[in-house]
Design an enzyme around this catalytic site. Sequence first.
Site, PDB file in Angstrom:
ATOM      1  N   GLN A   1       4.153   6.911  15.287  1.00  0.00           N
ATOM      2  CA  GLN A   1       3.372   6.161  14.299  1.00  0.00           C
ATOM      3  C   GLN A   1       2.520   5.094  14.995  1.00  0.00           C
ATOM      4  O   GLN A   1       1.340   4.945  14.691  1.00  0.00           O
ATOM      5  CB  GLN A   1       4.375   5.521  13.331  1.00  0.00           C
TER       6      GLN A   1
ATOM      7  N   GLU B   1       0.863  -1.195   0.000  1.00  0.00           N
ATOM      8  CA  GLU B   1       0.000   0.000   0.000  1.00  0.00           C
ATOM      9  C   GLU B   1       0.895   1.238   0.000  1.00  0.00           C
ATOM     10  O   GLU B   1       1.885   1.286   0.731  1.00  0.00           O
ATOM     11  CB  GLU B   1      -0.898   0.044   1.249  1.00  0.00           C
TER      12      GLU B   1
ATOM     13  N   HIS C   1     -14.166  -4.152  13.687  1.00  0.00           N
ATOM     14  CA  HIS C   1     -14.146  -2.709  13.413  1.00  0.00           C
ATOM     15  C   HIS C   1     -14.512  -1.975  14.694  1.00  0.00           C
ATOM     16  O   HIS C   1     -15.333  -2.464  15.485  1.00  0.00           O
ATOM     17  CB  HIS C   1     -15.154  -2.395  12.294  1.00  0.00           C
TER      18      HIS C   1
ATOM     19  N   TYR D   1     -11.425  -6.679   9.419  1.00  0.00           N
ATOM     20  CA  TYR D   1     -10.854  -6.241  10.697  1.00  0.00           C
ATOM     21  C   TYR D   1     -10.652  -7.433  11.638  1.00  0.00           C
ATOM     22  O   TYR D   1     -11.616  -7.892  12.272  1.00  0.00           O
ATOM     23  CB  TYR D   1     -11.782  -5.181  11.331  1.00  0.00           C
TER      24      TYR D   1
ATOM     25  N   THR E   1      -4.049   4.728  -1.547  1.00  0.00           N
ATOM     26  CA  THR E   1      -5.134   5.215  -0.688  1.00  0.00           C
ATOM     27  C   THR E   1      -5.826   6.443  -1.305  1.00  0.00           C
ATOM     28  O   THR E   1      -5.298   7.091  -2.208  1.00  0.00           O
ATOM     29  CB  THR E   1      -4.619   5.595   0.722  1.00  0.00           C
TER      30      THR E   1
ATOM     31  N   HIS F   1      -7.994   2.782  -3.946  1.00  0.00           N
ATOM     32  CA  HIS F   1      -8.960   2.773  -2.842  1.00  0.00           C
ATOM     33  C   HIS F   1     -10.093   3.735  -3.212  1.00  0.00           C
ATOM     34  O   HIS F   1      -9.857   4.751  -3.861  1.00  0.00           O
ATOM     35  CB  HIS F   1      -8.312   3.260  -1.545  1.00  0.00           C
TER      36      HIS F   1
END
Length: 309
Positions: free
Chosen positions: A228, A34, A165, A161, A65, A95
């Site tokens: 991060q 990604e 989620h 997830y 993204t 995305h």
Amino acid sequence: MPACNIRMQIFKKDKVNPMKVTEFFKNKTVFSFEVFPPKKTSPVESIYETLEAIEELHPDFVSITLGAGGSGNGENTIAVAKRLKEKHGITPMAHLPCIHHTKEQIDSILHEFTENGIENILALRGDLVPDLVPSTDFEHASDLIEYIRSKGDFDIAAACYPEGHLEAPNLDTDIEFLKRKQEAGATHLISQLFFDNEAFYNFRWRAERAGVNIPIEAGIMPVTNRKQIERMVSMCGASLPRKFTRIIQKYEHNPDALRDAGIAYAIDQIVDLLAEGVDGIHLYTMNNPYVARRITEAVSGIIKTGDKC
Ligand code: FAD
């Protein structure tokens, strides 16, 4: 394309013909990345060097993204996808969040995708942006998936997830809604980042039991600095195993050590996932080709030998 030709894509320098992502899963353990595009206010050229470096790592595909709110029509997402495909011979996946878009806006983006040869879409609801009114056209990702399916021959992926989620009352309910995404037309899933592989295995087992039978790629984020981690964990609620927090506490004031330890942790996760027969690994590169390279080099031999081909 014969199965073994597909396998060579990660490791050979030959340019490949971009294709539908679902095809990759038929023959191999998929390895993908990604990236995020430059902000609207920055020139798209600012990412070119990163894309050059990524080409050398030969991922099966790269997803790009697109911000849910305020990011307009995804101009830079489309520009990066187009460049990946045309200059680097890498299959792009754009995305597409929908929660702040009308049907007309989605139509216009899908038209741009088609014009630019983008066949693969990660269909998302998107995160709610506090000052923006949510769309009444698309409440959930499954609404968008169904809509895209009715609009053309796109290959559609969706998000999942492993720890549920954040808005879902529990994992099983979330998985019920995940099944709706499959029924609406999603043909593969990419997971939210996680640091505890057992959580992923538990999720995968429950999803399968609930009838989710499309390939699930494990989303791996190599953590290379403390800020991060804090941001990511507050955004997605991933649980932090003791082994992981020990590393952070020990090396938080030594950036080189923390980066190396974060890379080693991600490699360890990937090796274990490959041994457990995961369908694919999706590496959240954070546009850092150095980190992506170290991880790719460390696992490429295992992906080769563990290939389904
Ligand atoms: P949904 O599938 O709609 O789920 C959202 C919530 O609604 C869940 O709690 C679910 O259980 C529930 N739900 C689903 N369907 C129903 C239903 N029919 N009825 C009632 N409840 C339901 N965001 C961006 O803005 N841009 C990006 O580029 C981006 N990329 C991402 C990539 C990955 C791999 C992942 C995992 C996430 C990404 N996100 C991105 C974040 C994502 O948009 C958010 O996590 C968002 O909050 C949920 O999106 P979703 O598509 O999973 O939504």
